[in-house]
Scaffold this motif. Structure first.
Motif, PDB file in Angstrom:
ATOM      1  N   TRP A 138       0.829  -1.206   0.000  1.00  0.00           N
ATOM      2  CA  TRP A 138       0.000   0.000   0.000  1.00  0.00           C
ATOM      3  C   TRP A 138       0.861   1.253   0.000  1.00  0.00           C
ATOM      4  CZ3 TRP A 138      -4.318   1.893  -1.384  1.00  0.00           C
ATOM      5  CH2 TRP A 138      -4.832   3.071  -0.842  1.00  0.00           C
ATOM      6  N   GLU A 139       0.580   2.181  -0.918  1.00  0.00           N
ATOM      7  CA  GLU A 139       1.369   3.396  -1.084  1.00  0.00           C
ATOM      8  C   GLU A 139       0.627   4.652  -0.634  1.00  0.00           C
ATOM      9  OE1 GLU A 139       2.229   3.342  -5.253  1.00  0.00           O
ATOM     10  OE2 GLU A 139       3.539   1.607  -5.085  1.00  0.00           O
ATOM     11  N   GLY A 140      -0.584   4.514  -0.140  1.00  0.00           N
ATOM     12  CA  GLY A 140      -1.377   5.676   0.253  1.00  0.00           C
ATOM     13  C   GLY A 140      -1.299   5.949   1.746  1.00  0.00           C
ATOM     14  N   ASP A 141      -2.159   6.854   2.192  1.00  0.00           N
ATOM     15  CA  ASP A 141      -2.237   7.199   3.612  1.00  0.00           C
ATOM     16  C   ASP A 141      -2.734   6.003   4.423  1.00  0.00           C
ATOM     17  OD1 ASP A 141      -1.484   9.804   2.997  1.00  0.00           O
ATOM     18  OD2 ASP A 141      -3.558  10.503   2.826  1.00  0.00           O
ATOM     19  N   VAL A 142      -2.430   6.027   5.710  1.00  0.00           N
ATOM     20  CA  VAL A 142      -2.929   4.993   6.615  1.00  0.00           C
ATOM     21  C   VAL A 142      -3.561   5.648   7.845  1.00  0.00           C
ATOM     22  CG1 VAL A 142      -1.271   3.212   5.931  1.00  0.00           C
ATOM     23  CG2 VAL A 142      -0.722   4.721   7.823  1.00  0.00           C
ATOM     24  N   GLU A 143      -4.477   4.922   8.445  1.00  0.00           N
ATOM     25  CA  GLU A 143      -5.059   5.321   9.724  1.00  0.00           C
ATOM     26  C   GLU A 143      -4.549   4.363  10.788  1.00  0.00           C
ATOM     27  OE1 GLU A 143      -9.323   5.216   9.374  1.00  0.00           O
ATOM     28  OE2 GLU A 143      -9.389   7.164   8.398  1.00  0.00           O
ATOM     29  N   ARG A 144      -4.422   4.873  11.992  1.00  0.00           N
ATOM     30  CA  ARG A 144      -4.020   4.044  13.123  1.00  0.00           C
ATOM     31  C   ARG A 144      -5.045   4.233  14.230  1.00  0.00           C
ATOM     32  NH1 ARG A 144       0.530   5.401  10.575  1.00  0.00           N
ATOM     33  NH2 ARG A 144       2.212   3.906  10.476  1.00  0.00           N
ATOM     34  N   ASP A 145      -5.395   3.142  14.887  1.00  0.00           N
ATOM     35  CA  ASP A 145      -6.343   3.194  15.999  1.00  0.00           C
ATOM     36  C   ASP A 145      -5.548   3.232  17.299  1.00  0.00           C
ATOM     37  OD1 ASP A 145      -8.407   3.034  14.161  1.00  0.00           O
ATOM     38  OD2 ASP A 145      -8.567   0.864  14.323  1.00  0.00           O
ATOM     39  N   TYR A 146      -5.132   4.433  17.660  1.00  0.00           N
ATOM     40  CA  TYR A 146      -4.250   4.587  18.824  1.00  0.00           C
ATOM     41  C   TYR A 146      -4.879   4.083  20.112  1.00  0.00           C
ATOM     42  CZ  TYR A 146      -1.269   7.269  15.740  1.00  0.00           C
ATOM     43  OH  TYR A 146      -0.458   7.647  14.706  1.00  0.00           O
ATOM     44  N   LEU A 147      -6.182   4.269  20.275  1.00  0.00           N
ATOM     45  CA  LEU A 147      -6.843   3.795  21.488  1.00  0.00           C
ATOM     46  C   LEU A 147      -6.760   2.271  21.592  1.00  0.00           C
ATOM     47  CD1 LEU A 147      -8.421   4.473  24.027  1.00  0.00           C
ATOM     48  CD2 LEU A 147     -10.522   4.372  22.655  1.00  0.00           C
ATOM     49  N   GLU A 148      -6.997   1.573  20.488  1.00  0.00           N
ATOM     50  CA  GLU A 148      -6.919   0.108  20.493  1.00  0.00           C
ATOM     51  C   GLU A 148      -5.489  -0.361  20.743  1.00  0.00           C
ATOM     52  OE1 GLU A 148      -9.420  -2.022  20.525  1.00  0.00           O
ATOM     53  OE2 GLU A 148     -10.830  -0.357  20.369  1.00  0.00           O
ATOM     54  N   ILE A 149      -4.517   0.334  20.174  1.00  0.00           N
ATOM     55  CA  ILE A 149      -3.103  -0.007  20.384  1.00  0.00           C
ATOM     56  C   ILE A 149      -2.755   0.177  21.856  1.00  0.00           C
ATOM     57  CG2 ILE A 149      -0.720   0.649  19.843  1.00  0.00           C
ATOM     58  CD1 ILE A 149      -1.852   1.557  17.048  1.00  0.00           C
ATOM     59  N   LEU A 150      -3.206   1.271  22.454  1.00  0.00           N
ATOM     60  CA  LEU A 150      -2.957   1.547  23.869  1.00  0.00           C
ATOM     61  C   LEU A 150      -3.616   0.492  24.760  1.00  0.00           C
ATOM     62  CD1 LEU A 150      -1.702   3.474  25.941  1.00  0.00           C
ATOM     63  CD2 LEU A 150      -3.842   4.776  25.888  1.00  0.00           C
ATOM     64  N   LYS A 151      -4.863   0.121  24.445  1.00  0.00           N
ATOM     65  CA  LYS A 151      -5.560  -0.917  25.216  1.00  0.00           C
ATOM     66  C   LYS A 151      -4.762  -2.217  25.213  1.00  0.00           C
ATOM     67  CE  LYS A 151     -10.364   0.441  24.370  1.00  0.00           C
ATOM     68  NZ  LYS A 151     -11.598   0.012  23.670  1.00  0.00           N
ATOM     69  N   LYS A 152      -4.230  -2.579  24.046  1.00  0.00           N
ATOM     70  CA  LYS A 152      -3.456  -3.820  23.929  1.00  0.00           C
ATOM     71  C   LYS A 152      -2.204  -3.753  24.802  1.00  0.00           C
ATOM     72  CE  LYS A 152      -0.947  -6.664  20.689  1.00  0.00           C
ATOM     73  NZ  LYS A 152      -0.219  -6.687  19.460  1.00  0.00           N
ATOM     74  N   LYS A 153      -1.521  -2.606  24.774  1.00  0.00           N
ATOM     75  CA  LYS A 153      -0.305  -2.458  25.572  1.00  0.00           C
ATOM     76  C   LYS A 153      -0.607  -2.519  27.066  1.00  0.00           C
ATOM     77  CE  LYS A 153       2.380  -0.034  22.117  1.00  0.00           C
ATOM     78  NZ  LYS A 153       3.068   1.170  21.709  1.00  0.00           N
ATOM     79  N   VAL A 154      -1.710  -1.925  27.473  1.00  0.00           N
ATOM     80  CA  VAL A 154      -2.105  -1.976  28.885  1.00  0.00           C
ATOM     81  C   VAL A 154      -2.426  -3.399  29.298  1.00  0.00           C
ATOM     82  CG1 VAL A 154      -3.908  -1.284  30.538  1.00  0.00           C
ATOM     83  CG2 VAL A 154      -2.898   0.418  29.006  1.00  0.00           C
ATOM     84  N   LYS A 155      -3.153  -4.129  28.469  1.00  0.00           N
ATOM     85  CA  LYS A 155      -3.485  -5.531  28.776  1.00  0.00           C
ATOM     86  C   LYS A 155      -2.217  -6.369  28.916  1.00  0.00           C
ATOM     87  CE  LYS A 155      -8.047  -6.010  26.721  1.00  0.00           C
ATOM     88  NZ  LYS A 155      -8.835  -6.608  25.630  1.00  0.00           N
ATOM     89  N   GLU A 156      -1.243  -6.140  28.037  1.00  0.00           N
ATOM     90  CA  GLU A 156       0.016  -6.873  28.100  1.00  0.00           C
ATOM     91  C   GLU A 156       0.774  -6.584  29.395  1.00  0.00           C
ATOM     92  OE1 GLU A 156       2.099  -5.860  24.515  1.00  0.00           O
ATOM     93  OE2 GLU A 156       0.801  -7.099  23.271  1.00  0.00           O
ATOM     94  N   LYS A 157       0.744  -5.319  29.843  1.00  0.00           N
ATOM     95  CA  LYS A 157       1.451  -4.958  31.077  1.00  0.00           C
ATOM     96  C   LYS A 157       0.765  -5.519  32.302  1.00  0.00           C
ATOM     97  CE  LYS A 157       4.017  -1.052  29.570  1.00  0.00           C
ATOM     98  NZ  LYS A 157       5.036  -0.240  30.110  1.00  0.00           N
ATOM     99  N   LEU A 158      -0.551  -5.684  32.235  1.00  0.00           N
ATOM    100  CA  LEU A 158      -1.303  -6.209  33.385  1.00  0.00           C
ATOM    101  C   LEU A 158      -1.178  -7.717  33.540  1.00  0.00           C
ATOM    102  CD1 LEU A 158      -4.587  -4.082  33.159  1.00  0.00           C
ATOM    103  CD2 LEU A 158      -2.713  -3.836  34.801  1.00  0.00           C
ATOM    104  N   LYS A 159      -0.662  -8.378  32.540  1.00  0.00           N
ATOM    105  CA  LYS A 159      -0.514  -9.856  32.604  1.00  0.00           C
ATOM    106  C   LYS A 159       0.543 -10.271  33.565  1.00  0.00           C
ATOM    107  CE  LYS A 159      -2.298 -11.082  28.110  1.00  0.00           C
ATOM    108  NZ  LYS A 159      -2.042 -11.710  26.855  1.00  0.00           N
TER     109      LYS A 159
END
Length: 159
Positions: A138-159
Motif C-alpha cells: 500500500w502506497e497511500g495514507d494509513v489510519e491508526r487506531d491509537y486507542l486500540e493499540i494503547l488498550k493492547k499495551k495496557v493488557k500486556e502490562k497487566l498480565k
C-alpha cells in the motif's frame, strides 16, 4: 432422475472462478473517484489497528466468533443484497494472497445474482478485487487506531 434430468441452472465450478487483483495506485484512483467502494481488511485485528487504509473496515470486528451462526449468515446475505443494490465495489486487503483469492472466489461464487433479488452479474461478480501485495504494498495514507493499540499495551502490562 438426478443431475441427468436437471434442466435448471448449474453454477460454475468454484475452482474456475477468477478474481482480479488491483495495484495500490489503482485503488488510490478508485478512492479518489466517485465510485462506491467498500474496503474489507481481513488481517489480524492487531495489524489492522496498527495501520489500515482510511475507511477500511475490519471484518474480524464484524464477524465475532461469539455470534450465532444463523445470525451471521443472515447479516452476510443482507450485506450482499445491499452491495448489489448500491453497486458497491468490494476490495479485500489481506496479509496472505492465497486466503485473499480463496475468499474472493467464495464471495463471487455465493454472490450469484440469482440468489439476490437486486443483483446483476456485474454487481456480484465484476466488482470484487484483491489488493495485490496487501498492506505491505500500500502506497497511500494509513489510519491508526491509537486507542486500540494503547488498550493492547495496557493488557500486556497487566498480565
Amino acid at each position: 432422475g438426478g443431475m441427468e434430468k436437471w434442466d435448471g441452472p448449474v453454477k460454475e465450478d468454484f475452482t474456475k472462478v477468477e478474481c482480479k487483483m488491483i495495484t495500490s495506485r489503482e485503488l488510490i484512483n478508485m478512492i479518489k473517484s466517485d465510485r462506491k467502494i467498500e474496503i474489507i481488511d481481513k488481517r489480524p485485528e492487531n495489524e489492522y489497528h496498527e495501520a489500515h487504509i482510511p475507511g477500511a473496515g475490519s471484518e474480524r470486528d464484524a464477524t465475532a466468533m461469539d455470534r450465532p451462526l444463523i445470525r451471521f449468515l443472515l447479516k452476510k446475505r443482507e450485506w450482499r443484497i445491499r452491495r448489489a443494490r448500491e453497486n458497491i465495489t468490494l476490495i479485500y486487503v489481506y496479509d496472505n494472497e492465497f486466503h485473499a483469492m480463496r475468499d474472493c472466489r467464495y464471495e463471487k461464487y455465493f454472490g450469484h445474482p440469482g440468489w439476490h433479488p437486486e443483483a446483476t452479474e456485474t454487481s456480484t461478480k465484476e466488482n470484487i478485487y484483491v489488493l495485490r501485495g496487501g498492506m505491505k504494498a500500500w502506497e497511500g495514507d494509513v489510519e491508526r487506531d491509537y486507542l486500540e493499540i494503547l488498550k493492547k499495551k495496557v493488557k500486556e502490562k497487566l498480565k
